[in-house]
Scaffold this motif. Sequence first.
Motif, PDB file in Angstrom:
ATOM      1  N   TYR A 325       0.825  -1.207   0.000  1.00  0.00           N
ATOM      2  CA  TYR A 325       0.000   0.000   0.000  1.00  0.00           C
ATOM      3  C   TYR A 325       0.855   1.251   0.000  1.00  0.00           C
ATOM      4  O   TYR A 325       0.368   2.337  -0.208  1.00  0.00           O
ATOM      5  CB  TYR A 325      -0.919   0.024   1.229  1.00  0.00           C
ATOM      6  CG  TYR A 325      -2.151  -0.826   1.096  1.00  0.00           C
ATOM      7  CD1 TYR A 325      -3.290  -0.338   0.482  1.00  0.00           C
ATOM      8  CD2 TYR A 325      -2.176  -2.120   1.595  1.00  0.00           C
ATOM      9  CE1 TYR A 325      -4.427  -1.112   0.366  1.00  0.00           C
ATOM     10  CE2 TYR A 325      -3.309  -2.906   1.489  1.00  0.00           C
ATOM     11  CZ  TYR A 325      -4.431  -2.401   0.863  1.00  0.00           C
ATOM     12  OH  TYR A 325      -5.550  -3.173   0.748  1.00  0.00           O
ATOM     13  N   GLY A 326       2.123   1.143   0.297  1.00  0.00           N
ATOM     14  CA  GLY A 326       2.976   2.313   0.380  1.00  0.00           C
ATOM     15  C   GLY A 326       3.023   2.873   1.787  1.00  0.00           C
ATOM     16  O   GLY A 326       2.758   2.177   2.768  1.00  0.00           O
ATOM     17  N   VAL A 327       3.365   4.142   1.892  1.00  0.00           N
ATOM     18  CA  VAL A 327       3.491   4.807   3.191  1.00  0.00           C
ATOM     19  C   VAL A 327       2.102   5.189   3.694  1.00  0.00           C
ATOM     20  O   VAL A 327       1.375   5.929   3.036  1.00  0.00           O
ATOM     21  CB  VAL A 327       4.386   6.054   3.085  1.00  0.00           C
ATOM     22  CG1 VAL A 327       4.467   6.757   4.429  1.00  0.00           C
ATOM     23  CG2 VAL A 327       5.771   5.672   2.585  1.00  0.00           C
ATOM     24  N   LEU A 328       1.737   4.661   4.866  1.00  0.00           N
ATOM     25  CA  LEU A 328       0.409   4.885   5.433  1.00  0.00           C
ATOM     26  C   LEU A 328       0.500   5.698   6.720  1.00  0.00           C
ATOM     27  O   LEU A 328       1.486   5.640   7.455  1.00  0.00           O
ATOM     28  CB  LEU A 328      -0.268   3.545   5.744  1.00  0.00           C
ATOM     29  CG  LEU A 328      -0.369   2.549   4.582  1.00  0.00           C
ATOM     30  CD1 LEU A 328      -0.923   1.230   5.079  1.00  0.00           C
ATOM     31  CD2 LEU A 328      -1.235   3.109   3.475  1.00  0.00           C
ATOM     32  N   TRP A 329      -0.553   6.455   6.976  1.00  0.00           N
ATOM     33  CA  TRP A 329      -0.756   7.130   8.253  1.00  0.00           C
ATOM     34  C   TRP A 329       0.368   8.109   8.602  1.00  0.00           C
ATOM     35  O   TRP A 329       0.692   8.319   9.757  1.00  0.00           O
ATOM     36  CB  TRP A 329      -0.892   6.111   9.387  1.00  0.00           C
ATOM     37  CG  TRP A 329      -2.151   5.309   9.402  1.00  0.00           C
ATOM     38  CD1 TRP A 329      -2.916   4.973   8.337  1.00  0.00           C
ATOM     39  CD2 TRP A 329      -2.774   4.722  10.539  1.00  0.00           C
ATOM     40  NE1 TRP A 329      -3.978   4.196   8.734  1.00  0.00           N
ATOM     41  CE2 TRP A 329      -3.911   4.018  10.086  1.00  0.00           C
ATOM     42  CE3 TRP A 329      -2.471   4.679  11.894  1.00  0.00           C
ATOM     43  CZ2 TRP A 329      -4.763   3.319  10.933  1.00  0.00           C
ATOM     44  CZ3 TRP A 329      -3.314   3.974  12.745  1.00  0.00           C
ATOM     45  CH2 TRP A 329      -4.444   3.315  12.277  1.00  0.00           C
ATOM     46  N   SER A 330       0.991   8.737   7.627  1.00  0.00           N
ATOM     47  CA  SER A 330       2.030   9.714   7.956  1.00  0.00           C
ATOM     48  C   SER A 330       1.437  10.991   8.539  1.00  0.00           C
ATOM     49  O   SER A 330       2.107  11.700   9.286  1.00  0.00           O
ATOM     50  CB  SER A 330       2.873  10.034   6.722  1.00  0.00           C
ATOM     51  OG  SER A 330       2.068  10.518   5.661  1.00  0.00           O
ATOM     52  N   ALA A 331       0.172  11.268   8.213  1.00  0.00           N
ATOM     53  CA  ALA A 331      -0.498  12.450   8.771  1.00  0.00           C
ATOM     54  C   ALA A 331      -1.908  12.136   9.231  1.00  0.00           C
ATOM     55  O   ALA A 331      -2.387  12.702  10.218  1.00  0.00           O
ATOM     56  CB  ALA A 331      -0.532  13.576   7.749  1.00  0.00           C
ATOM     57  N   TYR A 332      -2.592  11.255   8.513  1.00  0.00           N
ATOM     58  CA  TYR A 332      -4.012  11.006   8.791  1.00  0.00           C
ATOM     59  C   TYR A 332      -4.248   9.521   9.052  1.00  0.00           C
ATOM     60  O   TYR A 332      -3.499   8.664   8.591  1.00  0.00           O
ATOM     61  CB  TYR A 332      -4.881  11.464   7.614  1.00  0.00           C
ATOM     62  CG  TYR A 332      -4.744  12.926   7.296  1.00  0.00           C
ATOM     63  CD1 TYR A 332      -5.201  13.893   8.182  1.00  0.00           C
ATOM     64  CD2 TYR A 332      -4.145  13.349   6.109  1.00  0.00           C
ATOM     65  CE1 TYR A 332      -5.080  15.238   7.891  1.00  0.00           C
ATOM     66  CE2 TYR A 332      -4.022  14.694   5.806  1.00  0.00           C
ATOM     67  CZ  TYR A 332      -4.494  15.636   6.707  1.00  0.00           C
ATOM     68  OH  TYR A 332      -4.368  16.969   6.415  1.00  0.00           O
ATOM     69  N   ARG A 333      -5.338   9.255   9.750  1.00  0.00           N
ATOM     70  CA  ARG A 333      -5.757   7.880   9.991  1.00  0.00           C
ATOM     71  C   ARG A 333      -7.125   7.664   9.368  1.00  0.00           C
ATOM     72  O   ARG A 333      -7.898   8.604   9.211  1.00  0.00           O
ATOM     73  CB  ARG A 333      -5.849   7.597  11.497  1.00  0.00           C
ATOM     74  CG  ARG A 333      -4.584   7.912  12.260  1.00  0.00           C
ATOM     75  CD  ARG A 333      -4.820   7.813  13.752  1.00  0.00           C
ATOM     76  NE  ARG A 333      -3.722   8.423  14.495  1.00  0.00           N
ATOM     77  CZ  ARG A 333      -3.753   8.671  15.789  1.00  0.00           C
ATOM     78  NH1 ARG A 333      -4.824   8.360  16.496  1.00  0.00           N
ATOM     79  NH2 ARG A 333      -2.718   9.231  16.384  1.00  0.00           N
ATOM     80  N   PRO A 334      -7.452   6.431   9.027  1.00  0.00           N
ATOM     81  CA  PRO A 334      -8.811   6.153   8.558  1.00  0.00           C
ATOM     82  C   PRO A 334      -9.832   6.545   9.610  1.00  0.00           C
ATOM     83  O   PRO A 334      -9.531   6.613  10.805  1.00  0.00           O
ATOM     84  CB  PRO A 334      -8.798   4.642   8.317  1.00  0.00           C
ATOM     85  CG  PRO A 334      -7.349   4.319   8.091  1.00  0.00           C
ATOM     86  CD  PRO A 334      -6.590   5.251   8.976  1.00  0.00           C
ATOM     87  N   THR A 335     -11.041   6.816   9.164  1.00  0.00           N
ATOM     88  CA  THR A 335     -12.094   7.253  10.066  1.00  0.00           C
ATOM     89  C   THR A 335     -12.260   6.275  11.220  1.00  0.00           C
ATOM     90  O   THR A 335     -12.468   5.081  11.010  1.00  0.00           O
ATOM     91  CB  THR A 335     -13.425   7.391   9.307  1.00  0.00           C
ATOM     92  OG1 THR A 335     -13.239   8.298   8.224  1.00  0.00           O
ATOM     93  CG2 THR A 335     -14.525   7.902  10.223  1.00  0.00           C
ATOM     94  N   GLY A 336     -12.143   6.762  12.419  1.00  0.00           N
ATOM     95  CA  GLY A 336     -12.353   5.955  13.610  1.00  0.00           C
ATOM     96  C   GLY A 336     -11.181   5.126  14.053  1.00  0.00           C
ATOM     97  O   GLY A 336     -11.223   4.499  15.115  1.00  0.00           O
ATOM     98  N   ALA A 337     -10.097   5.086  13.273  1.00  0.00           N
ATOM     99  CA  ALA A 337      -8.948   4.249  13.619  1.00  0.00           C
ATOM    100  C   ALA A 337      -8.148   4.877  14.754  1.00  0.00           C
ATOM    101  O   ALA A 337      -8.007   6.095  14.839  1.00  0.00           O
ATOM    102  CB  ALA A 337      -8.054   4.042  12.405  1.00  0.00           C
ATOM    103  N   THR A 338      -7.624   4.021  15.624  1.00  0.00           N
ATOM    104  CA  THR A 338      -6.814   4.477  16.754  1.00  0.00           C
ATOM    105  C   THR A 338      -5.426   3.866  16.684  1.00  0.00           C
ATOM    106  O   THR A 338      -5.177   2.903  15.953  1.00  0.00           O
ATOM    107  CB  THR A 338      -7.468   4.088  18.092  1.00  0.00           C
ATOM    108  OG1 THR A 338      -7.470   2.652  18.194  1.00  0.00           O
ATOM    109  CG2 THR A 338      -8.898   4.610  18.179  1.00  0.00           C
TER     110      THR A 338
END
Length: 450
Positions: A325-338
């Motif tokens: 998927y590449g680089v994930l969560w460098s600034a944002y998270r999926p809705t509701g994810a902790t």
Amino acid sequence: MAIIVGLSLFVLIGLLGLVLDLGHLYITKTELQNAADAAALSGAKELDGTAAGITKAVNRAILTAGQNNFDFTHPVVIGIGDISAGSCPQDSCMSPASSITTDTLAAGKTFLKVMIPSGDLRTWFMRAIPAGPQNTSTYGLAVAGKYEVDITPIAICQLPDPGTTNELGYERGISYKVSDANPIGPGTMYWLDPESSTPGSCSATNTTDTLPYVCTGKIGYTPIVGQTVNTNTGISDPQLAALDSRFDSYPPQSKCDPGTAPPDTNIKEYIYDSNPAGSPKDWMDPDPKQQSITFTDSGQPWGPVLYNRRPTFFTPTTPPVPFNYGVLWSAYRPTGATVAQWPTLYKLPPPDGQENATNYPETSPYAQTSGNFFKAPSPAHPGKPGRRVLNIVIVDCSTAGGVCRPATVMGVGKFFMQKKADKPTDKAIYVEFGGLLPTPFPPSDIKLYR
């Protein structure tokens, strides 16, 4: 002498009336104009394309006007009948605020007009002259509206529904290569004409004309969902270099100035194959194998997909391994994810599921203000928070691009630049999706038009 004085008295009183009564009128006019300017400016900031925004704008304008006096001691009192809203500063675009009662009627209304009449003003000396005016009147009139809107002149295409929690096909926390997310093919992309949304009327089609807008991340009009913007296609080195001003990079070709296009307060790049501390490898285990998801042909009329299907990050049935998927969560998270969910969401399928990521930071990497995930710009260039977040128009790209080609606006999304765009080995824009803006009206500069 008495006869001369008597004959001159009417002239003297008339001159006195001109001086004092006209001076009185001028002062009142200035007071009303100041009140109208303040009311229009404050009210225009509330316009957001909805009927509720019209109501807020009217209430704000009335409140601000009431904080002023005219004729020295009289409070300014206006009502909704003195206020109009429109899609341009001219009277021909204006509608009475009282008639704008639905979101449909409010769409595109980004200018506010305030008219403040004085009523009758009693003259002081002119009334003493036979047939002289007993009363005079004046008014204050102001129109304020959006001047430069915080939208980067880049367009990105709406993607097919991936069957997951998505917004116009995009999923929060996942990074995308802008030049691949279009029906034209890899290696090109859509740019917005930054000065005009009138179909077929493009005043800034060449790279030089667009650079000031790319540097600042602003355009000169407000895109409206359902209406059109003009797009141009291609990728130029100066435009990519202008985007890199957010990383405190100012090569001559970018034409950017740190005063009007400051860097971000955090210029740390998050590159998938970097090794220094604070790189994605520090919170992604196994390491990402590429910068973003990969688009391939799905056989649809046009529809980028990941390994012949759209990404389904949370509930994959036949998923690729997570690091693709590449680089994930460098600034944002999926809705509701902790943060606590990260080891479960980012893992290899069995039998390698024990290789879970466990080091995702709190707060997110980009939100850090110190440490390995943070890098400050040079002291000579004070940073501005959020400069790496690009508000980008999402358009319907069902037709191929070209010069000054209209495209329908579907929404405005916020996208985070993970790395510089003007890299010698990879001239591309990689952005992480952070969600749709609540309305297609991002923050903007307000100015008086008249």
